[in-house]
Design an enzyme around this catalytic site. Structure first.
Site, PDB file in Angstrom:
ATOM      1  N   HIS A 134      88.417  42.140  35.390  1.00 16.98           N
ATOM      2  CA  HIS A 134      88.300  40.763  35.918  1.00 16.98           C
ATOM      3  C   HIS A 134      89.646  40.052  35.826  1.00 16.98           C
ATOM      4  O   HIS A 134      90.122  39.449  36.792  1.00 16.98           O
ATOM      5  CB  HIS A 134      87.253  39.983  35.108  1.00 16.98           C
ATOM      6  CG  HIS A 134      87.263  38.513  35.388  1.00 16.98           C
ATOM      7  ND1 HIS A 134      86.624  37.935  36.472  1.00 16.98           N
ATOM      8  CD2 HIS A 134      87.876  37.482  34.745  1.00 16.98           C
ATOM      9  CE1 HIS A 134      86.838  36.627  36.468  1.00 16.98           C
ATOM     10  NE2 HIS A 134      87.585  36.324  35.439  1.00 16.98           N
ATOM     11  N   HIS A 139      92.583  37.829  38.388  1.00 18.90           N
ATOM     12  CA  HIS A 139      93.418  36.632  38.141  1.00 18.90           C
ATOM     13  C   HIS A 139      94.905  36.858  38.371  1.00 18.90           C
ATOM     14  O   HIS A 139      95.607  35.962  38.847  1.00 18.90           O
ATOM     15  CB  HIS A 139      93.249  36.163  36.688  1.00 18.90           C
ATOM     16  CG  HIS A 139      92.011  35.377  36.448  1.00 18.90           C
ATOM     17  ND1 HIS A 139      91.823  34.094  36.914  1.00 18.90           N
ATOM     18  CD2 HIS A 139      90.872  35.686  35.787  1.00 18.90           C
ATOM     19  CE1 HIS A 139      90.626  33.648  36.548  1.00 18.90           C
ATOM     20  NE2 HIS A 139      90.033  34.597  35.867  1.00 18.90           N
ATOM     21  N   GLU A 182      88.205  30.440  39.803  1.00 18.96           N
ATOM     22  CA  GLU A 182      87.179  31.487  39.657  1.00 18.96           C
ATOM     23  C   GLU A 182      86.405  31.710  40.949  1.00 18.96           C
ATOM     24  O   GLU A 182      86.150  32.855  41.315  1.00 18.96           O
ATOM     25  CB  GLU A 182      86.200  31.141  38.518  1.00 18.96           C
ATOM     26  CG  GLU A 182      86.807  31.163  37.118  1.00 18.96           C
ATOM     27  CD  GLU A 182      87.236  32.569  36.631  1.00 18.96           C
ATOM     28  OE1 GLU A 182      87.698  32.677  35.513  1.00 18.96           O
ATOM     29  OE2 GLU A 182      87.105  33.548  37.403  1.00 18.96           O
TER      30      GLU A 182
HETATM   31  N1  HBI Z   1      89.738  32.721  27.699  1.00 22.07           N
HETATM   32  N2  HBI Z   1      90.724  34.843  27.682  1.00 22.07           N
HETATM   33  C1  HBI Z   1      90.193  33.801  28.383  1.00 22.07           C
HETATM   34  N3  HBI Z   1      90.108  33.875  29.735  1.00 22.07           N
HETATM   35  C2  HBI Z   1      89.567  32.853  30.454  1.00 22.07           C
HETATM   36  O1  HBI Z   1      89.494  32.928  31.697  1.00 22.07           O
HETATM   37  C3  HBI Z   1      89.096  31.705  29.775  1.00 22.07           C
HETATM   38  C4  HBI Z   1      89.208  31.668  28.385  1.00 22.07           C
HETATM   39  N4  HBI Z   1      88.758  30.596  27.701  1.00 22.07           N
HETATM   40  C5  HBI Z   1      88.210  29.427  28.350  1.00 22.07           C
HETATM   41  C6  HBI Z   1      88.096  29.601  29.814  1.00 22.07           C
HETATM   42  N5  HBI Z   1      88.545  30.659  30.464  1.00 22.07           N
HETATM   43  C7  HBI Z   1      87.363  28.571  30.626  1.00 22.07           C
HETATM   44  O2  HBI Z   1      86.746  27.613  29.793  1.00 22.07           O
HETATM   45  C8  HBI Z   1      88.219  27.831  31.624  1.00 22.07           C
HETATM   46  O3  HBI Z   1      87.351  27.064  32.392  1.00 22.07           O
HETATM   47  C9  HBI Z   1      89.193  26.957  30.967  1.00 22.07           C
HETATM   48 FE    FE Z   2      88.265  34.398  34.831  1.00 26.08          FE
END
Ligand code: HBI
Ligand code: FE
Length: 295
Positions: A134, A139, A182
């Site tokens: 993912h 990303h 996302e």
């Molecule tokens: N932590 N490793 C990781 N990857 C993410 O995409 C991620 C996260 N912590 C919080 C988060 N995403 C979401 O709360 C976002 O909406 C900020």
């Molecule tokens: Fe993500």
């Protein structure tokens, strides 16, 4: 392969979320098994076949420019050489989901946290938390795009600020991430295309988001998005559509504090809502969704 260090489960309003140790870890590339590389190969090949004609051109070109291939799980250090010279972003290995502030701080410093482990073969169709596929497939490629890379840094800076303001601000900002980074769609000359990581890393949703009549597809509007609830365990009821990454980056220019204050006075919207003022690309039928009451 040694197991990720899961610290505890956090009970949130969106369900139980695993929380991991927050430290940066080296990618244990020599520790990946034949199964791990086979899962990468299968998912990479399946998604690339689905995404031609569905994903945004920027995403597909960036993924090729990074030199990602289905052959084997990429080495973070190889990708970092290309990515850092393109936009100054680098990948850092992490155990998994991070607390919001740790996550935002990475983004604000142009570091993208990538989970070091990949899902098991029996999870290829669905995994409830972000894994290496993912993060790396979904990303990382768009961080090669200078404007999107600027948006992600600005988003991280906004997240650090929102964390200082409070839970309401965080909730509004998390919705912005959800409906853009996302699950975002973008207009391209051929029609609507995918750029959201949660979609490009999902075979079912890569088709559903563009071809099903069920969801709404609505033009990007920052405050409208910040008001709109979502679930993390079903296909989205609404997708928001940007005209360009420049539009997305411009949206991060104003100070969000007065916006948060205004939104705190208004009720949140169920995920399937369509408002009169919405720029509607198509109004979904809502078929097959759980009642609006739960999102
Ligand atoms: N932590 N490793 C990781 N990857 C993410 O995409 C991620 C996260 N912590 C919080 C988060 N995403 C979401 O709360 C976002 O909406 C900020
Ligand atoms: Fe993500």
């Amino acid at each position: 392969m040694n197991q990720p260090r899961r610290v505890e489960n956090l009970h949130t309003d969106k369900g139980k979320v695993p929380v991991y140790a927050t430290g940066v870890v080296e990618q244990p590339w020599d520790g990946y098994s034949a199964d791990d590389h086979a899962v990468w190969r299968l998912l990479y090949a399946r998604q690339r076949e689905l995404l031609v004609g569905r994903a945004s051109r920027a995403f597909l070109e960036a993924q090729d420019a990074m030199g990602m291939t289905p052959d084997a799980i990429p080495r973070f250090e190889d990708l970092n050489r290309v990515l850092s010279s393109a936009t100054g972003w680098t990948l850092v290995g992490v155990e998994g989901l991070l607390p919001e502030l740790d996550f935002f701080d990475h983004l604000a410093n142009r570091r993208f946290p990538v989970t070091w482990w990949i899902r098991r073969p029996d999870q290829v169709d669905y995994i409830e938390e972000p894994d290496l596929f993912h993060d790396l497939f979904g990303h990382v490629p768009l961080l090669m795009n200078p404007v999107f890379a600027d948006y992600m840094e600005a988003y991280g800076r906004g997240g650090v600020k929102a964390h200082g303001i409070g839970a309401d601000a965080l909730q509004f900002l998390t919705r912005l991430y959800w409906y853009t980074v996302e699950f975002g769609l973008i207009r391209e000359e051929g029609g609507l295309r995918i750029y959201g990581s949660g979609i490009v890393s999902s075979s079912g949703e890569s088709v559903h988001c563009l071809e099903s009549d069920a969801p709404n597809r609505i033009g990007f509007d920052l405050e409208r998005i910040m008001r709109t609830r979502y679930r993390i365990d079903t296909y989205q009821k609404t997708y928001f559509v940007i005209d360009s990454f420049e539009q997305l980056f411009e949206a991060t220019r104003p100070d969000f504090a007065p916006i948060y204050a205004r939104l705190a006075e208004q009720p949140s919207l169920p995920a399937g809502t369509v408002l009169d003022g919405d720029r509607v690309f198509n109004r979904g039928t809502g078929e097959g969704w759980a009642s609006d009451g739960d999102v």
